[in-house]
Design a protein around this motif. Sequence first.
Motif, PDB file in Angstrom:
ATOM      1  N   GLU A  83       0.826  -1.211   0.000  1.00 57.60           N
ATOM      2  CA  GLU A  83       0.000   0.000   0.000  1.00 57.60           C
ATOM      3  C   GLU A  83       0.855   1.252   0.000  1.00 57.60           C
ATOM      4  O   GLU A  83       1.993   1.258   0.455  1.00 57.60           O
ATOM      5  CB  GLU A  83      -0.955   0.000   1.196  1.00 57.60           C
ATOM      6  N   GLY A  84       0.258   2.335  -0.554  1.00 55.38           N
ATOM      7  CA  GLY A  84       0.953   3.615  -0.592  1.00 55.38           C
ATOM      8  C   GLY A  84       0.152   4.633  -1.369  1.00 55.38           C
ATOM      9  O   GLY A  84      -1.070   4.579  -1.405  1.00 55.38           O
ATOM     10  N   ARG A  85       0.863   5.555  -2.003  1.00 53.84           N
ATOM     11  CA  ARG A  85       0.194   6.616  -2.763  1.00 53.84           C
ATOM     12  C   ARG A  85       0.558   6.624  -4.246  1.00 53.84           C
ATOM     13  O   ARG A  85      -0.040   7.352  -5.014  1.00 53.84           O
ATOM     14  CB  ARG A  85       0.498   7.977  -2.127  1.00 53.84           C
ATOM     15  N   ASP A  86       1.553   5.802  -4.616  1.00 58.32           N
ATOM     16  CA  ASP A  86       1.874   5.690  -6.046  1.00 58.32           C
ATOM     17  C   ASP A  86       2.266   4.264  -6.410  1.00 58.32           C
ATOM     18  O   ASP A  86       3.010   4.028  -7.340  1.00 58.32           O
ATOM     19  CB  ASP A  86       2.994   6.666  -6.439  1.00 58.32           C
ATOM     20  N   MET A  87       1.727   3.306  -5.671  1.00 58.32           N
ATOM     21  CA  MET A  87       2.107   1.914  -5.894  1.00 58.32           C
ATOM     22  C   MET A  87       1.646   1.405  -7.253  1.00 58.32           C
ATOM     23  O   MET A  87       2.400   0.803  -8.010  1.00 58.32           O
ATOM     24  CB  MET A  87       1.548   1.019  -4.776  1.00 58.32           C
ATOM     25  N   GLY A  88       0.379   1.633  -7.583  1.00 58.00           N
ATOM     26  CA  GLY A  88      -0.155   1.155  -8.849  1.00 58.00           C
ATOM     27  C   GLY A  88       0.103   2.090 -10.014  1.00 58.00           C
ATOM     28  O   GLY A  88       0.084   1.669 -11.171  1.00 58.00           O
ATOM     29  N   SER A  89       0.344   3.354  -9.717  1.00 56.16           N
ATOM     30  CA  SER A  89       0.531   4.344 -10.781  1.00 56.16           C
ATOM     31  C   SER A  89       1.971   4.434 -11.259  1.00 56.16           C
ATOM     32  O   SER A  89       2.226   4.646 -12.448  1.00 56.16           O
ATOM     33  CB  SER A  89       0.058   5.723 -10.310  1.00 56.16           C
ATOM     34  N   VAL A  90       2.940   4.274 -10.341  1.00 58.86           N
ATOM     35  CA  VAL A  90       4.345   4.491 -10.688  1.00 58.86           C
ATOM     36  C   VAL A  90       5.227   3.281 -10.357  1.00 58.86           C
ATOM     37  O   VAL A  90       5.962   2.782 -11.201  1.00 58.86           O
ATOM     38  CB  VAL A  90       4.904   5.736  -9.959  1.00 58.86           C
ATOM     39  N   VAL A  91       5.158   2.809  -9.124  1.00 58.42           N
ATOM     40  CA  VAL A  91       6.116   1.797  -8.672  1.00 58.42           C
ATOM     41  C   VAL A  91       5.830   0.421  -9.284  1.00 58.42           C
ATOM     42  O   VAL A  91       6.735  -0.263  -9.761  1.00 58.42           O
ATOM     43  CB  VAL A  91       6.119   1.696  -7.131  1.00 58.42           C
ATOM     44  N   PHE A  92       4.554   0.013  -9.289  1.00 55.07           N
ATOM     45  CA  PHE A  92       4.179  -1.296  -9.818  1.00 55.07           C
ATOM     46  C   PHE A  92       3.007  -1.169 -10.805  1.00 55.07           C
ATOM     47  O   PHE A  92       1.912  -1.700 -10.554  1.00 55.07           O
ATOM     48  CB  PHE A  92       3.783  -2.237  -8.676  1.00 55.07           C
ATOM     49  N   PRO A  93       3.204  -0.514 -11.934  1.00 53.91           N
ATOM     50  CA  PRO A  93       2.106  -0.351 -12.893  1.00 53.91           C
ATOM     51  C   PRO A  93       1.666  -1.664 -13.525  1.00 53.91           C
ATOM     52  O   PRO A  93       0.592  -1.746 -14.122  1.00 53.91           O
ATOM     53  CB  PRO A  93       2.693   0.596 -13.946  1.00 53.91           C
TER      54      PRO A  93
END
Length: 205
Positions: free
Chosen positions: A118-128
């Motif tokens: 979980e976080g604030r850019d996990m799906g958008s940047v870190v793990f697309p």
Amino acid sequence: MNKILITLDGPSGVGKTTIGKKLANELNLDFFSSGALYRALAKFNLITKKIIFENFHIDSLAPFKCKIDEIVITEKELYTNDLNEKSSEIAQLSEVRGLIQNILHSIYNESSKGLVIEGRDMGSVVFPYANLKIYLDASEEVRSLRRKVQSNNQETIDDIRTRDTRDKNRVNSPLVVPNGAFLIQTDNFTIDETIILIKEKLELQ
């Protein structure tokens, strides 16, 4: 078969950690909160006045424990008001986000079971490329009540608004709904009801 990877993104106080831990437990996956890394680095910065480190070693994911250079940091030290502010501040820095992203990739690569993160850019940047991307949201009022409980009344709705503004408007990796993410408005859902929705969505992948 590739290890499963589920990302949970969303603003402060929406329930990412609570939901993520329970979801990971039910699916027999590892869980990690990316915020722990930013908070640990914020703690390191408050102690040493430095941002850049030579060595970052994670001793344990749950409970979280790491060593940054010679500074040992444990999970129980990370949830204070000054670290809330400092971690949000250093998260604006591109060099910090790059360092953290590398560590997060290592955490996933070293997981034998798969990962809920979980976080604030996990799906958008870190793990697309995640198997399933979830974006959790709730009203300011609901999130403020949740954070007050978590922080023993140290955080106010103004703190929530300040963090929202900073997270959504930062130049590097702003808080957004990731492409292809499943959006869940959690105001009127219990933790268990939210997890049921996520597991149903996972079955459709």
